[in-house]
Design an enzyme around this catalytic site. Sequence first.
Site, PDB file in Angstrom:
ATOM      1  N   LYS A  27       1.572 -10.915  -5.300  1.00 19.06           N
ATOM      2  CA  LYS A  27       0.582 -10.322  -4.382  1.00 19.06           C
ATOM      3  C   LYS A  27       0.106  -8.976  -4.922  1.00 19.06           C
ATOM      4  CE  LYS A  27       2.086  -7.983  -0.615  1.00 19.06           C
ATOM      5  NZ  LYS A  27       1.521  -6.645  -0.395  1.00 19.06           N
ATOM      6  N   ASN A  28       1.041  -8.144  -5.362  1.00 16.14           N
ATOM      7  CA  ASN A  28       0.680  -6.774  -5.738  1.00 16.14           C
ATOM      8  C   ASN A  28       0.084  -6.667  -7.129  1.00 16.14           C
ATOM      9  OD1 ASN A  28       1.469  -6.084  -3.245  1.00 16.14           O
ATOM     10  ND2 ASN A  28       3.393  -5.087  -3.841  1.00 16.14           N
TER      11      ASN A  28
ATOM     12  N   CYS B 148       0.736   3.083   8.680  1.00 18.36           N
ATOM     13  CA  CYS B 148       1.249   1.714   8.854  1.00 18.36           C
ATOM     14  C   CYS B 148       2.694   1.874   9.277  1.00 18.36           C
ATOM     15  CB  CYS B 148       1.070   0.910   7.572  1.00 18.36           C
ATOM     16  SG  CYS B 148       2.427   1.033   6.445  1.00 18.36           S
TER      17      CYS B 148
ATOM     18  N   ARG C  57       1.631   7.060   4.528  1.00 17.61           N
ATOM     19  CA  ARG C  57       0.993   6.464   3.337  1.00 17.61           C
ATOM     20  C   ARG C  57      -0.393   7.064   3.073  1.00 17.61           C
ATOM     21  NH1 ARG C  57       2.158   0.210   3.131  1.00 17.61           N
ATOM     22  NH2 ARG C  57       1.740   0.550   0.922  1.00 17.61           N
TER      23      ARG C  57
ATOM     24  N   ASP D 112      10.604  -2.491  -2.070  1.00 17.24           N
ATOM     25  CA  ASP D 112      10.192  -3.751  -1.431  1.00 17.24           C
ATOM     26  C   ASP D 112      11.331  -4.759  -1.341  1.00 17.24           C
ATOM     27  OD1 ASP D 112       6.796  -3.802  -2.786  1.00 17.24           O
ATOM     28  OD2 ASP D 112       7.760  -2.639  -1.209  1.00 17.24           O
TER      29      ASP D 112
ATOM     30  N   ARG E 136       1.561 -12.250   5.353  1.00 14.03           N
ATOM     31  CA  ARG E 136       0.755 -11.350   4.511  1.00 14.03           C
ATOM     32  C   ARG E 136       1.221 -11.407   3.061  1.00 14.03           C
ATOM     33  NH1 ARG E 136       0.002  -5.406   6.345  1.00 14.03           N
ATOM     34  NH2 ARG E 136      -0.927  -5.581   4.295  1.00 14.03           N
TER      35      ARG E 136
END
Length: 418
Positions: free
Chosen positions: A23-24, A117, A122, A306, A398
């Site tokens: 994803k990243n 968030c 952030r 993460d 997500r």
Amino acid sequence: MMDKLIIFGGTSLKGEVTISGAKNAVLPIMAATLLSSGVHNLRRVPRLRDVFTMVELLKRMGAEIEFKGNSCSIDTKRISNFEASYDLVKTMRASILVLGPLLARFGKAKVSLPGGCAIGARPVNLHIIGLEKMGASIVLEEGYIVAKANKLKGTTIYFDIPTVTGTENIMMAATLAKGLTVIENAAKEPEVVDLANYLISMGAKIRGAGTSVIEIEGVNSLNPPNFHEVIPDRIEAGTFMTIAGATGGDILIKNVKAELLDAVILKMKDAGVNIKETRDGLRVTGPKRPISVDIKTMPYPGFPTDMQAQFMAMMAIANGTSVIKETIFENRFMHVAELRRLGANISVEGNTATVRGVKKLKGAPVMATDLRASASLVIAGLIAEGKTIIDRIYHLDRGYEELDRKLISLGAKIERIK
Ligand code: EPZ
């Protein structure tokens, strides 16, 4: 939208799973398509919510996008709108990644400030300071970053913090700037390297991606390569390693680059998890009961933030006490209160969580608060005896492609209810 997952825990997961594209890595690469006019072909694109948000963002700018399975083509020949509006940005902070490319190629951009968030404020100040140093004029108007630049100029930019998307934004902007840009204290994540490789395949001149000093020599224009295959998602791979470790399972994890997970693999082995590299992938077998291990999250190549929530779920039933320090985000312990509902014994003092391993967890209704917290609750639900119901699992969707289907194929008793 308010889907729930029901998990009946207590079984060891066995079988094999293929890891999806990262994803990243794919999010900045999709933003990078704005840097050149043409058709970009991406492979191993994970079909998950954040990717579809980025698709919507690019379509609103004029891109034409087609998906076939995990292949995606993005045609950026007719970009006519240079705005990323709040309704999309508030659902995905990574939208900020269009700022650099839009400024570099079109000289203007209007991108909503992401807003906070669950895991922290952030801010994006380092992105803005970097682009201003390259000659952009940026004002904040009604929650929007309004940026203009005739021609960005190369310069040296030092990041106080090795920001991942900050590094990516400046690197993308620098590919079309005039002259040399040097990024010091750059993020070294593998996803930054995959983006750099994509930019280089478009004709960009980049040296040092993956180290803390990246040099980018601006060029006049870029052209899409034939195609680009996105690197495997190391966090998804780490999540499945944790599932094997926590459930005493035996999982063959395919399409994973073990060398990108050194810190995670070392900590897993300390916890008693057996990890063997085979020609088909990583064979991970969990112990009867994990051993407590301390971790401290750090920028790559340190232990990834993460992976912190997932590792904590495994430590909840480990033998001993584990001290978990979160140094990247100021509020990334939202999963602690939910894990406690399942019987975990965890105390938090500032950015340090102390996890006293218990013999077993018991299923209960819990609520997901952010992407990796929801992965942590899935792992805890797989461990806990009885039924766990996880609410708000759109957070999970997500960042994980079909996680429940993959878990069912490994023998998990799990179902999604609308
Ligand atoms: C990226 O977020 C990832 N997202 C995050 O993954 C990941 O947790 C994070 O890097 C750290 O590894 C994507 O790549 C899309 P940062 P990013 O800028 O770039 C502070 C997931 O679960 N900071 O490296 O937003 C910031 O507050 C997500 O997939 C500033 O102060 O993270 C944080 O404390 C969650 N000013 C620290 O730096 C800035 O301008 C690291 O943030 C930028 C960042």
